[in-house]
Write an enzyme that holds these catalytic residues in place. Structure first.
Site, short mmCIF file in Angstrom:
data_model
loop_
_atom_site.label_atom_id
_atom_site.label_comp_id
_atom_site.label_asym_id
_atom_site.label_seq_id
_atom_site.Cartn_x
_atom_site.Cartn_y
_atom_site.Cartn_z
N ARG A 172 0.29 54.40 29.78
CA ARG A 172 1.56 54.78 29.07
C ARG A 172 1.38 54.33 27.41
O ARG A 172 2.39 53.70 26.95
CB ARG A 172 2.77 54.17 29.58
CG ARG A 172 3.16 54.37 30.80
CD ARG A 172 3.37 56.10 31.09
NE ARG A 172 3.75 56.56 32.54
CZ ARG A 172 2.54 56.96 33.32
NH1 ARG A 172 1.46 57.05 32.69
NH2 ARG A 172 2.98 57.07 34.64
N SER A 221 12.05 57.40 33.82
CA SER A 221 11.69 56.07 34.17
C SER A 221 11.95 55.03 33.04
O SER A 221 11.29 55.25 31.85
CB SER A 221 10.22 56.21 34.53
OG SER A 221 9.45 54.68 34.91
N GLU A 291 9.64 51.18 28.76
CA GLU A 291 8.84 52.61 28.84
C GLU A 291 9.73 53.36 28.12
O GLU A 291 9.21 54.23 27.15
CB GLU A 291 8.69 53.19 30.29
CG GLU A 291 7.88 54.47 30.24
CD GLU A 291 7.28 55.04 31.39
OE1 GLU A 291 7.26 56.29 31.68
OE2 GLU A 291 7.16 54.09 32.42
#
Length: 299
Positions: A172, A221, A291
């Site tokens: 990520r 998320s 995130e």
């Protein structure tokens, strides 16, 4: 703060533009300026002429994003229809896509052309620009597995093409230059049967529908999965499932999702996320990392 006049453009410049309708949480303050460029050259020329001290923030579909209640100073750049496309490359196994293209359009174009390997993009709720920057992924695959290269407009207006190997991909994260806006990307798949590709996309869609609160005002998320752990399991074990702060709530369906169940503010959503991090840290010793991107100024 930006002082008009701004550079001339062929696209659309909107002052004090509301951003809450453009983000999934439906919260947050306005952009000082919202710029929707006519094409790559319009964006490049604008950035080249813009005061280097002016903040610039690219906005995709507004999924993994909290815009704070005081809004965003500077210029928010939103890539619209001119940069939303997916075309099959000459070799038949690559896809050339605009930075404003949704993951659904990329994967559907691949399916129709018999290109396998990018089905997972069906499940990423964002645009090419966002998931190239964040190395978006799901169902065991990530952008780093399929990206050939991307074209970016740098903050100084220069257009550059970067190979996937130049992006320093990790989980990520990418080493994309600060202020760079992804305007195009090329993905590589493998030859496949359209029916089998479509079936895999349908399986992914059904699995997401069953396990995630997709029809809610959410940001997707919320926290990255720590090494050796699943964020949702840590959150559940810390007793946070269904936790609320005002109209912000930890989803009971999937507790790594935060929800706006009424008239939550961005401040309430972010504070709830911090409360979850504190509880998880106290219960497990693990520090969750956001995130979701949190941008802008507090009201």
């Amino acid at each position: 703060m930006v002082t008009p006049p701004l550079p001339a453009v062929r696209g659309r410049l909107t002052p004090k533009a509301p951003l809450s309708p453009l983000v999934w949480f439906k919260t947050g303050g306005p952009a000082e300026w919202l710029f929707e460029p006519a094409d790559v050259e319009d964006l490049a020329g604008f950035l080249a002429a813009l005061d280097p001290a002016t903040p610039v923030y690219p906005l995709g579909l507004g999924s993994n994003l909290i815009v704070r209640d005081g809004g965003l100073p500077g210029v928010v750049v939103r890539l619209g229809k001119p940069l939303s496309y997916a075309k099959v490359g000459d070799d038949g196994t690559t896809l050339v896509c605009g930075g404003g293209t949704s993951g659904i359009l990329v994967s559907s174009t691949a399916r129709d052309a018999g290109i396998a390997g990018v089905e997972f993009l069906r499940s990423i709720p964002g645009t090419v620009g966002g998931f190239v920057r964040m190395n978006g992924g799901a169902y065991g695959r990530e952008v780093a597995d399929v990206l050939v290269d991307c074209t970016v407009v740098l903050r100084n207006g220069r257009i550059a093409t970067l190979a996937a190997a130049d992006l320093g991909y990790t989980y990520r994260h990418s080493a994309l230059p600060e202020g760079a806006i992804v305007v195009a990307a090329t993905f590589r798949g493998t030859p496949g049967d359209p029916a089998a590709i479509g079936a895999e996309m349908d399986r992914i869609a059904a699995e997401r529908e069953a396990s995630q609160p997709l029809r809610s005002r959410t940001g997707g998320s919320t926290f990255k999965n720590p090494a050796g752990h699943k964020a949702w399991a840590l959150i559940d074990a810390a007793g946070c499932r269904g936790l609320t702060r005002g109209d912000a709530q930890v989803s009971e369906k999937h507790c790594n999702f935060l929800l706006n169940v009424g008239n939550a503010t961005s401040a309430q959503i972010e504070a709830l996320g911090e409360e979850v991090r504190d509880k998880v840290k106290a219960q497990s010793g693990v520090t969750l990392e956001w995130e979701i991107q949190r941008v802008g100024v507090e009201a």
